[in-house]
Design a protein around this motif. Structure first.
Motif, short mmCIF file in Angstrom:
data_model
loop_
_atom_site.label_atom_id
_atom_site.label_comp_id
_atom_site.label_asym_id
_atom_site.label_seq_id
_atom_site.Cartn_x
_atom_site.Cartn_y
_atom_site.Cartn_z
N ASP A 63 30.18 49.01 -54.91
CA ASP A 63 31.54 48.89 -54.37
C ASP A 63 32.39 47.89 -55.15
OD1 ASP A 63 30.95 50.70 -52.34
OD2 ASP A 63 30.25 49.13 -50.98
N MET A 64 31.82 47.30 -56.19
CA MET A 64 32.56 46.33 -56.99
C MET A 64 33.70 47.03 -57.71
SD MET A 64 32.49 43.05 -57.98
CE MET A 64 30.84 42.38 -58.13
N PRO A 65 34.91 46.46 -57.70
CA PRO A 65 36.02 47.04 -58.47
C PRO A 65 35.74 46.97 -59.97
CG PRO A 65 36.61 44.87 -57.66
CD PRO A 65 35.31 45.22 -57.01
N ASP A 66 36.44 47.75 -60.75
CA ASP A 66 36.22 47.75 -62.19
C ASP A 66 36.69 46.43 -62.79
OD1 ASP A 66 35.28 48.88 -64.52
OD2 ASP A 66 37.26 49.63 -65.10
N VAL A 67 35.91 45.89 -63.73
CA VAL A 67 36.22 44.60 -64.34
C VAL A 67 35.94 44.68 -65.84
CG1 VAL A 67 35.70 43.32 -62.22
CG2 VAL A 67 33.88 43.71 -63.90
N ASP A 68 36.22 43.58 -66.51
CA ASP A 68 35.92 43.49 -67.94
C ASP A 68 34.59 42.80 -68.20
OD1 ASP A 68 38.51 44.55 -68.83
OD2 ASP A 68 39.32 42.67 -68.02
N ALA A 69 34.25 41.84 -67.34
CA ALA A 69 33.04 41.04 -67.58
C ALA A 69 32.52 40.50 -66.26
CB ALA A 69 33.35 39.89 -68.53
N VAL A 70 31.21 40.21 -66.25
CA VAL A 70 30.58 39.67 -65.06
C VAL A 70 29.64 38.53 -65.42
CG1 VAL A 70 30.67 41.87 -63.83
CG2 VAL A 70 28.62 41.27 -65.14
N LEU A 71 29.39 37.69 -64.42
CA LEU A 71 28.33 36.69 -64.49
C LEU A 71 27.25 37.12 -63.51
CD1 LEU A 71 27.03 33.91 -65.09
CD2 LEU A 71 28.44 32.98 -63.25
N VAL A 72 26.03 37.32 -64.01
CA VAL A 72 24.89 37.64 -63.16
C VAL A 72 24.18 36.35 -62.82
CG1 VAL A 72 22.68 38.84 -62.99
CG2 VAL A 72 24.62 39.95 -64.12
N THR A 73 24.24 35.95 -61.57
CA THR A 73 23.66 34.68 -61.14
C THR A 73 22.95 34.85 -59.80
OG1 THR A 73 24.16 32.34 -60.69
CG2 THR A 73 25.89 33.96 -60.21
N THR A 74 22.21 35.94 -59.71
CA THR A 74 21.39 36.27 -58.54
C THR A 74 19.99 35.70 -58.73
OG1 THR A 74 21.04 38.40 -59.64
CG2 THR A 74 22.67 38.35 -57.89
N PRO A 75 19.10 35.80 -57.73
CA PRO A 75 17.72 35.36 -57.93
C PRO A 75 17.08 35.99 -59.17
CG PRO A 75 18.10 35.71 -55.61
CD PRO A 75 19.35 36.18 -56.32
N HIS A 76 16.20 35.23 -59.79
CA HIS A 76 15.65 35.58 -61.10
C HIS A 76 15.12 37.00 -61.20
CE1 HIS A 76 14.63 31.00 -61.02
NE2 HIS A 76 15.90 31.20 -61.27
N MET A 77 14.38 37.44 -60.19
CA MET A 77 13.75 38.75 -60.26
C MET A 77 14.75 39.90 -60.19
SD MET A 77 10.47 38.41 -60.67
CE MET A 77 9.64 39.87 -60.03
N LEU A 78 15.99 39.60 -59.84
CA LEU A 78 17.02 40.63 -59.72
C LEU A 78 17.90 40.74 -60.96
CD1 LEU A 78 18.16 39.92 -56.03
CD2 LEU A 78 16.26 41.34 -56.85
N HIS A 79 17.75 39.82 -61.89
CA HIS A 79 18.61 39.80 -63.07
C HIS A 79 18.59 41.12 -63.84
CE1 HIS A 79 18.89 35.12 -63.65
NE2 HIS A 79 19.38 35.55 -62.50
N ALA A 80 17.40 41.65 -64.08
CA ALA A 80 17.28 42.83 -64.93
C ALA A 80 18.06 44.00 -64.35
CB ALA A 80 15.81 43.20 -65.13
N GLY A 81 17.87 44.28 -63.08
CA GLY A 81 18.56 45.40 -62.46
C GLY A 81 20.06 45.21 -62.38
#
Length: 327
Positions: A58-76
């Motif tokens: 449901d995230m709107p379209d963007v140019d860039a993101v920061l992935v800062t979720t728990p470690h095991m979720l980074h890859a997905g």
């Protein structure tokens, strides 16, 4: 205007990344993914007008993101972002398995998307100076590296192996797995480790990692107990040594001491805080195409070392061979 989104928005990201994003007039925070958003995250969404979503699709379209979720979720989460065509900055550790790292490297390359991992110590003034001294032969041939990291998180998802992936090895040792090869400009060949197991269902208590480089031995002590957040690196050469230490009262920034073979101080640098530096660098890369300090490909070795450390510990401290770098 860079349309930016947060994939995860915990206390760490709000302290180290969000202030830089909000201070940049060329950045618009348009989306926040946090399925368990607390009051601070809701307030940030209200303040910025960002859409707060509980499902990443449901995230709107963007140019860039920061992935800062728990470690095991980074890859997905990083792969989802790449598939949607977004540039990606991932907080450390990058991912927990070499196979995941390779897939992300290849996908980012195929889609020609900017990518980076937030190993902020590569931008630290003291660490950069130490690296220059080593490369210039200022301490002679490097023979031994010793690092000590004490203390780890006391609660939260960090202590759940299904989310954190492990304890001090992954939360703090991953920094050493990245910075030591970078400092001495060498690729390791062997890893051995001893893990200090935690109670059932809880993260480990850290342990000890031995890394073999050509002509250099490295010992990493990374345990949960002791002075909380103690952080130091010592690099011993045939003609001197370098000591890097993060002051206990500072979340970022390392002192640097360069000593001669007889122990006399040759150069000393005070710690310089660099909160937000890695975020600024990533935004600059998006605007100018400049190289980042640590791309996905450059973070691969840290993943290999930590993965090998866990494999060694699970196999009675057997020596694990580190593979060759990607072509």
């Amino acid at each position: 205007m860079i349309r930016f989104a947060m994939i995860g928005c915990g206390g760490f990201s709000r302290r180290y990344h969000v202030p830089t994003l909000l201070a940049d007039t060329g950045v618009k925070l348009v989306g926040i993914f946090d399925p368990l958003a607390g009051d601070a995250v809701k307030a940030l969404a209200t303040q910025t007008g960002a859409r707060l979503v509980a499902r990443l699709e449901d995230m709107p379209d963007v140019d860039a993101v920061l992935v800062t979720t728990p470690h095991m979720l980074h890859a997905g989460h990083a792969m989802t972002a790449l598939e949607r065509g977004w540039a990606v900055l991932v907080d450390k550790p990058f991912v927990m398995a070499r196979a995941d790292a390779v897939r992300l490297i290849e996908r980012a390359g195929a889609k020609n998307l900017a990518n980076a991992v937030a190993f902020n110590r590569r931008l630290d003034v003291g660490c950069l100076r130490a690296r220059d001294i080593v490369r210039a032969g200022g301490i002679g041939a490097v023979r031994f590296v010793q690092t000590i990291q004490l203390g780890y998180e006391k609660g939260g998802w960090f202590l759940d192996p299904t989310l954190g992936g492990g304890g001090a090895y992954t939360g703090r040792g991953t920094h050493m797995a990245d910075i030591v090869p970078w400092l001495i400009d060498s690729r390791p060949t062997q890893v051995r480790s001893r893990l200090r197991a935690g109670p059932p269902g809880r993260a480990d208590l850290g342990g000890f990692i031995e890394i073999g480089f050509p002509g250099v031995e490295c010992q990493i002590s990374c345990i949960e107990e002791g002075w909380h957040m103690w952080d130091e690196i010592r690099i011993f050469g045939e003609d001197g040594m370098i000591e890097l230490r993060r002051p206990l009262a500072m979340p970022t920034g390392w002192t640097m001491g360069w000593h001669s073979k007889r122990g006399a101080a040759r150069e000393e640098l005070a710690a310089v805080p660099n909160e937000g530096a890695i975020t600024t660098e990533f935004l600059t890369s998006l605007r100018t195409g400049a190289q980042v300090s640590c791309s996905f490909a450059q973070a691969l070795l840290s993943v290999e070392i930590v993965e090998a450390a866990f494999a060694s510990a699970a196999n009675d401290s057997a020596s694990i061979t580190i593979g060759q770098a990607m072509p």
